[in-house]
Design an enzyme around this catalytic site. Structure first.
Site, short mmCIF file in Angstrom:
data_model
loop_
_atom_site.label_atom_id
_atom_site.label_comp_id
_atom_site.label_asym_id
_atom_site.label_seq_id
_atom_site.Cartn_x
_atom_site.Cartn_y
_atom_site.Cartn_z
N ARG A 120 -13.71 -76.10 60.60
CA ARG A 120 -15.09 -75.56 61.02
C ARG A 120 -15.45 -75.49 62.57
O ARG A 120 -14.77 -76.18 63.20
CB ARG A 120 -16.06 -76.53 60.29
N LYS A 167 -16.25 -83.56 57.85
CA LYS A 167 -17.65 -84.04 57.38
C LYS A 167 -17.44 -85.53 56.62
O LYS A 167 -16.54 -86.02 56.21
CB LYS A 167 -18.24 -83.31 56.05
N HIS A 194 -17.05 -69.16 60.72
CA HIS A 194 -17.06 -69.49 59.32
C HIS A 194 -16.59 -68.43 58.95
O HIS A 194 -15.76 -68.43 57.51
CB HIS A 194 -18.48 -69.85 58.82
N ARG A 245 -12.92 -68.85 58.99
CA ARG A 245 -12.59 -70.07 57.98
C ARG A 245 -12.43 -69.24 56.87
O ARG A 245 -11.37 -69.70 56.10
CB ARG A 245 -13.69 -71.12 57.98
N HIS A 290 -12.27 -79.63 51.99
CA HIS A 290 -13.34 -79.89 50.96
C HIS A 290 -13.22 -81.07 50.10
O HIS A 290 -12.19 -81.51 49.92
CB HIS A 290 -12.94 -78.76 50.10
N TYR A 304 -12.55 -68.89 46.87
CA TYR A 304 -11.58 -67.98 47.67
C TYR A 304 -10.71 -67.48 46.56
O TYR A 304 -10.27 -66.35 46.95
CB TYR A 304 -10.87 -68.92 48.67
#
Length: 347
Positions: A199, A223, A293, A296, A319, A328
């Site tokens: 990110r 995150k 993004h 990404r 993730h 994806y």
């Protein structure tokens, strides 16, 4: 402060003390216990203030009076005012998370949000660049960089220890001017974004010591404070070598600290500036509008198309759920369908 933030603060202050205290306690729980980001906490608080403002209008002035009918009425009102399906799904998730916490904390006698349904959020397939388009974007800064011999990674300082601050020792040998250092910075930014799929906030948050040149991996804080190691390739290594030897020493300042990527004033590169950099190079290359993004998305798609395992891509992207990575696979299938329709005589 934005207009929406001011509106949320005003509604928060107008809530009955018990409801206002519940919002504040939940926000503290999210921040300190769940380690959620400031942006995530702000989103939850905004949703809850909206919910309680609606509840008060319905005559619910005490948290114990909150029930499923109030939650459903709130979501229905959101929908009639034009809220998108994704917004409704997020707000319902906020309500469920709060109710579950309030029940555990003894503020609600039952978890009234457990039965709250929400519309399935419509997830649009992310737009991705082709491999040749991504290469053209990443190679953009090299047209502004004078080719040099790149030193081997072993010749770079040991970044696992405390890095030397060039601001104290003087400009390193071979360092270039600040203006000429900018394309070196842009090049390493683009290389890392596409090579690792991190990110933009993660890339801007990197320190010099987060780069392991020997193993070609970067240590990323994602995150929720989750740390992961992400590999990168030889082109990114060459860009890093050039930036650390010639570019960063020219841009480093008193406020640089250990930041890997620097802005024009010597501080840590801002994610907003990084987005502008990516967009500018995409436009210069004649590519569709692209963001960090988007790079990404492109990195994840190209990995899967190249045969990478879905679990491996999940780990690389950071993730928490495999469902976030599975989108994806749909992108790859759509590309396959497009190729089939174009090439097969009976498509």
């Amino acid at each position: 402060m934005s207009r929406s933030d001011r509106s949320t603060r005003a509604m928060h202050q107008a809530l009955p003390p018990a409801l206002r205290e519940a919002v504040d306690d939940f926000a503290e729980h999210l921040s300190r216990v769940r380690n959620r980001s400031t942006h995530t906490v702000r989103a939850y608080v905004t949703d809850l203030v909206s919910l309680f403002d609606h509840a008060v209008r319905m005559g619910c002035v005490d948290l114990a009076e909150l029930d499923l009918s109030v939650l459903r009425s709130w979501l229905a009102r959101q929908r009639t005012t034009g809220a998108a399906r994704t917004s409704l799904a997020r707000r319902a998730a906020s309500a469920r998370a709060f109710c579950a916490w309030a029940h555990r904390a003894g503020l609600l006698s039952a978890d009234v949000g457990a039965a709250l349904a929400s519309p399935r959020a419509h997830r649009e397939l992310p737009s991705v660049l082709r491999a040749d388009q991504a290469a053209a974007l990443v190679d953009g800064p090299t047209r502004r960089v004078t080719p040099t011999d790149n030193p081997p990674a072993a010749d770079l300082p040991n970044t696992h220890g405390a890095p030397t601050n060039p601001a104290r020792t003087g400009r390193a040998a071979g360092a270039t001017s600040g203006e000429a250092a900018v394309p070196l910075r842009d090049r390493v930014l683009l290389e890392l974004l596409y090579a690792t799929g991190v990110r933009v906030s993660e890339a801007c948050g990197l320190d010099v010591g987060d780069v392991d040149h020997g193993r070609r991996v970067i240590r990323v804080l994602g995150k929720g404070g989750r740390e992961r190691s992400v590999p990168y390739g030889a082109p990114a290594q060459r860009a890093l070598n050039d930036w650390l030897r010639r570019g960063r020493p020219a841009m480093v300042g008193t406020h640089s600290g250990d930041a890997l990527l620097l802005g024009a004033r010597g501080g840590r590169l801002n994610p907003t500036t990084a987005r502008q950099i990516v967009g500018a190079y995409a436009e210069a290359a004649g590519l569709p509008r692209t963001s960090p993004h988007g790079l990404r998305h492109s990195a994840a798609t190209h990995l899967l198309e190249g045969g990478a395992d879905l679990r491996a891509v999940q780990e690389l992207l950071g993730h928490s759920s495999l469902a976030s990575t599975q989108i994806y696979t749909h992108v790859s299938v759509e590309r396959l369908r497009a190729a089939y329709r174009q090439a097969h005589p009976r498509a």
